[in-house]
Design an enzyme around this catalytic site. Structure first.
Site, short mmCIF file in Angstrom:
data_model
loop_
_atom_site.label_atom_id
_atom_site.label_comp_id
_atom_site.label_asym_id
_atom_site.label_seq_id
_atom_site.Cartn_x
_atom_site.Cartn_y
_atom_site.Cartn_z
N ASP A 32 -10.26 -1.86 -1.79
CA ASP A 32 -11.58 -2.13 -1.23
C ASP A 32 -12.43 -0.87 -1.23
O ASP A 32 -11.89 0.25 -1.13
CB ASP A 32 -11.46 -2.61 0.22
CG ASP A 32 -10.82 -3.98 0.31
OD1 ASP A 32 -10.85 -4.72 -0.68
OD2 ASP A 32 -10.30 -4.32 1.39
N TYR A 60 0.92 0.82 2.93
CA TYR A 60 -0.39 1.13 3.48
C TYR A 60 -0.28 1.66 4.91
O TYR A 60 0.67 1.33 5.63
CB TYR A 60 -1.28 -0.12 3.54
CG TYR A 60 -1.60 -0.76 2.22
CD1 TYR A 60 -2.75 -0.40 1.51
CD2 TYR A 60 -0.79 -1.76 1.69
CE1 TYR A 60 -3.06 -1.01 0.30
CE2 TYR A 60 -1.10 -2.37 0.48
CZ TYR A 60 -2.23 -2.00 -0.20
OH TYR A 60 -2.54 -2.60 -1.40
N ASP A 74 -13.22 -7.20 8.12
CA ASP A 74 -13.17 -5.75 8.35
C ASP A 74 -14.43 -5.32 9.10
O ASP A 74 -15.34 -6.13 9.33
CB ASP A 74 -12.98 -4.96 7.04
CG ASP A 74 -14.17 -5.07 6.09
OD1 ASP A 74 -15.30 -5.27 6.55
OD2 ASP A 74 -13.96 -4.94 4.87
N ARG A 165 -6.53 -6.94 5.04
CA ARG A 165 -7.60 -7.41 5.93
C ARG A 165 -7.23 -8.77 6.52
O ARG A 165 -7.52 -9.05 7.69
CB ARG A 165 -8.94 -7.48 5.20
CG ARG A 165 -9.01 -8.54 4.12
CD ARG A 165 -10.40 -8.65 3.51
NE ARG A 165 -10.81 -7.41 2.87
CZ ARG A 165 -12.02 -6.88 2.99
NH1 ARG A 165 -12.92 -7.46 3.73
NH2 ARG A 165 -12.32 -5.77 2.37
#
Length: 207
Positions: A32, A60, A74, A165
């Site tokens: 993203d 992550y 988000d 997300r």
């Protein structure tokens, strides 16, 4: 490469094409624009093995803001709901454990996934929503690194195709207050790690 936030993965590929003069360039999986971290870039004949690299697991570090629900899942999106946050760290740990393992996840509208040749994010920006088929993903490891006020930092080891997300949104829903992704950094993509990645400064400065 180490992709900074506020630029797209497509921009990285475009810069690499101009920097190397090679037309065939790809990457191992979209990050993203707000996300940063490892983005393996494949140049020339290496682009032919793109599918082999994109199939690898990812790791992550993600931030969740609880109590806020947005249309993009988000913090960059339009706020749809704001709710009171009232749970303990122990309760958070209990909930995130339920997300470990193989499961079905529905891709978000704000993603680079294509449906009938169109990116979902482009459709979403035009106010359109289409049906998305849930996909099988696996969360190998999920733990809370820090919990303070209305935010938490998570470590996520997951399979290809996992949308962080969406994971953040689903965790917020499971806690009864909603939530959205506040930050994202990819620390590992297959065998590639942050320690081995090269800063993008040279490419970003290239006209």
């Amino acid at each position: 490469f180490y992709k900074p936030s506020c630029i797209t993965s497509h921009t990285v590929v475009a810069k690499m094409k101009r920097f190397t003069g090679v037309k065939r360039v790809g990457h191992s999986g979209t990050l993203d624009p707000m996300a940063k971290g490892v983005l393996p870039v494949l140049v020339g004949s290496a682009a032919s093995v793109q599918e082999l690299i994109t199939g690898h697991d990812k790791v992550y570090r993600a931030g969740i803001l609880f109590g806020k629900v947005t249309d993009t899942a988000d913090i960059t999106g339009e706020v749809l709901e704001e709710n009171k946050v009232d749970f303990t760290e122990e309760r958070l740990d209990e909930v995130i454990k339920t997300f470990i393992g193989k499961q079905m996840q529905t891709p978000p509208m704000y993603s680079a996934l294509k449906v009938d040749g169109q990116k979902l994010c482009d459709l979403a920006r035009n106010g359109k929503e289409v049906e998305r088929q849930p996909r099988t993903i696996t969360i190998h490891k999920l733990e809370c690194l820090e919990f303070s006020d209305n935010t938490a930092r998570l470590l996520v080891h997951c399979s290809k195709g996992t949308y962080i997300r969406t994971l953040c949104k689903d965790i917020g829903e499971a806690l009864g207050c909603g939530g959205c992704m506040a930050a994202l950094r990819r620390v590992t993509a297959g065998e590639y790690t942050i320690e081995e990645s090269v800063p993008l400064q040279t490419l970003l400065e290239t006209e």
